[in-house]
Structure formats: C-alpha cells, structure tokens
Design a protein around this motif. Structure first.
Motif, PDB file in Angstrom:
ATOM      1  N   GLU A 105      23.441  34.550  23.355  1.00  0.00           N
ATOM      2  CA  GLU A 105      22.949  35.604  24.169  1.00  0.00           C
ATOM      3  C   GLU A 105      23.910  36.724  24.526  1.00  0.00           C
ATOM      4  O   GLU A 105      23.733  37.639  25.083  1.00  0.00           O
ATOM      5  CB  GLU A 105      22.506  35.049  25.398  1.00  0.00           C
ATOM      6  N   TRP A 106      25.055  36.522  24.055  1.00  0.00           N
ATOM      7  CA  TRP A 106      26.306  37.333  24.068  1.00  0.00           C
ATOM      8  C   TRP A 106      25.918  38.760  23.572  1.00  0.00           C
ATOM      9  O   TRP A 106      25.559  38.881  22.459  1.00  0.00           O
ATOM     10  CB  TRP A 106      27.478  36.929  23.601  1.00  0.00           C
ATOM     11  N   GLU A 107      26.338  39.839  24.490  1.00  0.00           N
ATOM     12  CA  GLU A 107      25.634  41.217  24.232  1.00  0.00           C
ATOM     13  C   GLU A 107      26.736  41.597  23.120  1.00  0.00           C
ATOM     14  O   GLU A 107      26.295  42.890  22.657  1.00  0.00           O
ATOM     15  CB  GLU A 107      25.561  42.127  25.264  1.00  0.00           C
ATOM     16  N   GLY A 108      27.612  41.128  22.962  1.00  0.00           N
ATOM     17  CA  GLY A 108      28.860  41.645  22.032  1.00  0.00           C
ATOM     18  C   GLY A 108      28.279  41.642  20.493  1.00  0.00           C
ATOM     19  O   GLY A 108      28.966  42.279  19.490  1.00  0.00           O
ATOM     20  N   TRP A 109      27.530  40.658  20.165  1.00  0.00           N
ATOM     21  CA  TRP A 109      27.161  40.595  18.905  1.00  0.00           C
ATOM     22  C   TRP A 109      26.488  41.775  18.379  1.00  0.00           C
ATOM     23  O   TRP A 109      25.721  42.452  18.792  1.00  0.00           O
ATOM     24  CB  TRP A 109      25.964  39.370  18.624  1.00  0.00           C
ATOM     25  N   GLY A 110      26.933  42.050  16.953  1.00  0.00           N
ATOM     26  CA  GLY A 110      26.355  43.313  16.217  1.00  0.00           C
ATOM     27  C   GLY A 110      27.077  44.817  16.879  1.00  0.00           C
ATOM     28  O   GLY A 110      26.651  45.609  16.455  1.00  0.00           O
ATOM     29  N   THR A 111      28.220  44.608  17.804  1.00  0.00           N
ATOM     30  CA  THR A 111      28.967  45.912  18.124  1.00  0.00           C
ATOM     31  C   THR A 111      30.355  45.420  17.942  1.00  0.00           C
ATOM     32  O   THR A 111      30.844  44.615  17.127  1.00  0.00           O
ATOM     33  CB  THR A 111      29.119  45.777  19.738  1.00  0.00           C
ATOM     34  N   SER A 112      31.190  46.776  18.202  1.00  0.00           N
ATOM     35  CA  SER A 112      32.550  46.302  18.023  1.00  0.00           C
ATOM     36  C   SER A 112      33.347  45.243  18.581  1.00  0.00           C
ATOM     37  O   SER A 112      34.211  44.685  18.338  1.00  0.00           O
ATOM     38  CB  SER A 112      33.307  47.906  18.435  1.00  0.00           C
ATOM     39  N   LYS A 113      32.565  44.648  19.871  1.00  0.00           N
ATOM     40  CA  LYS A 113      33.130  43.478  20.448  1.00  0.00           C
ATOM     41  C   LYS A 113      33.255  42.363  19.427  1.00  0.00           C
ATOM     42  O   LYS A 113      34.016  41.513  19.670  1.00  0.00           O
ATOM     43  CB  LYS A 113      32.306  43.259  21.635  1.00  0.00           C
ATOM     44  N   GLU A 114      32.016  42.281  18.636  1.00  0.00           N
ATOM     45  CA  GLU A 114      32.251  41.277  17.603  1.00  0.00           C
ATOM     46  C   GLU A 114      33.525  40.985  16.763  1.00  0.00           C
ATOM     47  O   GLU A 114      34.022  40.070  16.489  1.00  0.00           O
ATOM     48  CB  GLU A 114      30.989  41.336  16.654  1.00  0.00           C
ATOM     49  N   ASP A 115      33.781  42.308  16.175  1.00  0.00           N
ATOM     50  CA  ASP A 115      34.971  42.600  15.381  1.00  0.00           C
ATOM     51  C   ASP A 115      36.293  42.140  16.224  1.00  0.00           C
ATOM     52  O   ASP A 115      37.182  41.550  15.750  1.00  0.00           O
ATOM     53  CB  ASP A 115      35.169  43.801  14.756  1.00  0.00           C
ATOM     54  N   GLU A 116      36.256  42.783  17.481  1.00  0.00           N
ATOM     55  CA  GLU A 116      37.441  42.545  18.464  1.00  0.00           C
ATOM     56  C   GLU A 116      37.467  40.968  18.596  1.00  0.00           C
ATOM     57  O   GLU A 116      38.643  40.383  18.488  1.00  0.00           O
ATOM     58  CB  GLU A 116      37.222  43.361  19.532  1.00  0.00           C
ATOM     59  N   PHE A 117      36.340  40.197  18.853  1.00  0.00           N
ATOM     60  CA  PHE A 117      36.432  38.827  19.149  1.00  0.00           C
ATOM     61  C   PHE A 117      37.030  37.902  17.955  1.00  0.00           C
ATOM     62  O   PHE A 117      37.731  37.381  18.158  1.00  0.00           O
ATOM     63  CB  PHE A 117      34.795  38.461  19.459  1.00  0.00           C
TER      64      PHE A 117
END
Length: 313
Positions: free
Chosen positions: A80-92
């Motif tokens: 459910e993490w809102e970071g999936w599919g965003t720049s946060k995913e790459d950062e993670f």
C-alpha cells in the motif's frame, strides 16, 4: 502504516544458489509474475552464470564444509506504500543498494536485481558474507536475534523519511524468510485469514498493547494482501488479453469472410480451383505493383530532369 520489509536466506551450496538465481532471472517458471513486465526487471549483472562466478571469485579457498556461501536479501515495502511507481521507488531501491554496500562492502555484492513483474516490486541481492578479517562468516551478520533486530532497525531508519517504518520491535510475530515469503504469495489463494494476537505483558498499558496487536496482525496478514494484489493483477491482465484476442479475431474474420462466402457449398476440387485462381490473381497484382512502382520512379526522375533543363535555359 507502511513498513520497510527485509528478508534474508542462507545459501549453503552452489545448487541452492543456482536455484535461487533461476528464479531471480526468470529462467524457470515463476508463479505470480507478469511476463509482459519481466523486461522491466533490472539486473546489475547480465546473467545468472556471471553472478555465480562472482560469488565463487569472492569465496576463500579454506572454509567449512557447511559454511553459508551466500546471503540472499529480499528488500521491499508494504504493497500500500504510496511511493510505488514514483521517484520514491527509485530512491528506495538506491538506498537499499547503498545500505548493502555499507554493510558488506561493494566487492562482496555479487549481484543486485529489481523485480517489477510482480504485484509489489522488490530488490534481491546476492552477498558473500566476508567479515572484517576476510573470513567467510555469515554469523557475523545474521547470528542471533539481537543482530537481526538491529539490522531491521538500521535499514528501516535508512528509508524512514520515505514514509516507511519497521515492524514493531520486540513483537512476538514470526518473521518469514524468503522461501516462506514466496510460498505465502503463491499459496494464499483461499484468503482464509487467521491471526494470533500477542499476549499482554504485565503492567503494559492499553495503548502499547493495542499498538503491539496492530503490528502483529498487519505482519500476519501481509502475505494474503500480497496474494490478493497479485490475483487482481492476473485478472486485469487476463481481461486485457481477452480484449486484444477478440479484436484480433474480429479483424481476421472481416478479412476471411469474403473467401468463406466464395467457397460456400463447393466441393474440395472446386475449392482447390478457387485457391489456384486466387494465387494466380495475387501474383498478377504483385507484378502490377512492381510495374506501377517503376513507372512512378521513371515519372519522378523525368520531372526532375525537366525542371533541371528549364533552370539551365
């Protein structure tokens, strides 16, 4: 609440490593993956053979026969993490890779992969557990509950500002290893959710106990949630595939319908005559197209020559 998820597996033989790599590089059938998305997976090393060789190159010649040759890490976050599919995913995933390098040394990381062909993306890394003395020593990294807890906390702190936290520290909930993690995803199809609440400790406040129960329940139902997400993805893919198939069928039907009308009621010999006639006409059309193309080219060059002569005059 969204959690940072870190799992490990101890690989003691080259056979174990080879089996894991086959799954990782999708060279064997892998349940709950979308083959259309597999090309989007990223691998720091091109082939599983190269990863295996990198592991061999780092292994010391002298080691115990039962030594852990490689640690397989699986790193992800709550579906459910809102970071999936965003720049946060790459950062993670970038931070996860750096965290592994800091912990083990970049030279001991044989390969890192990021899977995006499954419902929740995750990172898989193969690490040779060489300690500071240069010895093969998995226990130095994964030995004992205290070290495992510290590792979970340390990694969670690394990605905390991305909106992720670690599971409740000291929770009695059982942590799954990588094998169990994939098994839960692949077999939790009946969605028969059963949870076990931790027992309250003496003098524990209601608030603290409530937090502990919440964390334990979330951790226990997580595999079922992942399985549900995977099934939804499979359903959506099947729906799209059906739509594409129906469109292709309708297009094909329109193309062959005149032929079916033409041969309706004919016997096999007559159908053969129709087919021969069609092939003959097809060849004639092909020849005519070639002639027309050549005629157009001649006409084009003639116009160019005419314009050129007009300019010269």
């Amino acid at each position: 609440m969204n959690y940072a998820i870190l799992r490990t597996a101890k690989l003691k033989t080259m056979g174990n490593i080879g089996g894991s790599l086959a799954h990782n590089y999708r060279t064997i059938e892998t349940p709950n993956t979308d083959p259309n998305l597999t090309p989007k997976n990223d691998h720091s090393v091109a082939t599983p053979e190269a990863v295996k060789q990198a592991i061999k190159d780092q292994l010391p010649e002298k080691r115990r026969s039962d030594a852990v040759l490689c640690i397989e890490y699986l790193i992800t976050a709550s579906p459910e993490w809102e970071g999936w599919g965003t720049s946060k995913e790459d950062e993670f995933f970038e931070r996860a890779s750096l965290w592994l390098s800091d912990k083990h040394g970049a030279e001991n990381i044989a390969g890192v992969s990021i899977h995006r062909d499954i419902s929740t993306p995750h990172l898989v890394a193969y690490v040779v557990p060489i300690d500071q003395k240069g010895k093969l020593n998995c226990k130095d990294f994964l030995g004992g509950r205290v070290k495992l807890n510290q590792m979970q906390t340390n990694f969670a702190n690394t990605v905390a500002d991305l909106g992720l936290t670690r599971g409740k520290e000291g929770s009695k909930a059982k942590h799954t290893n990588i094998k169990e993690y994939y098994h839960d995803i692949n077999h939790a199809r009946d969605f028969n959710i059963k949870t076990v609440s931790p027992k309250p400790e003496m003098f524990e406040s209601k608030t603290r106990y409530g937090e502990k129960v919440t964390a334990a329940v979330i951790e226990q139902i997580e595999p079922t949630v992942k399985a549900a997400n995977s099934i939804l993805m499979d359903y959506e893919k099947a729906r799209v595939d059906r739509s594409v198939a129906e469109a292709s069928y309708n297009t094909l039907k329109k193309r062959v319908e005149p032929y079916l009308v033409a041969i309706e009621g004919l016997n096999p010999e007559e159908i053969t005559r129709v087919n021969d006639t069609m092939q003959l006409e097809s060849r004639k059309i092909a020849v005519e197209r070639v002639k027309d193309k050549k005629a157009m080219e001649v006409s084009k060059y003639s116009q160019i020559d005419f314009k050129s002569n007009s300019v010269d005059k």
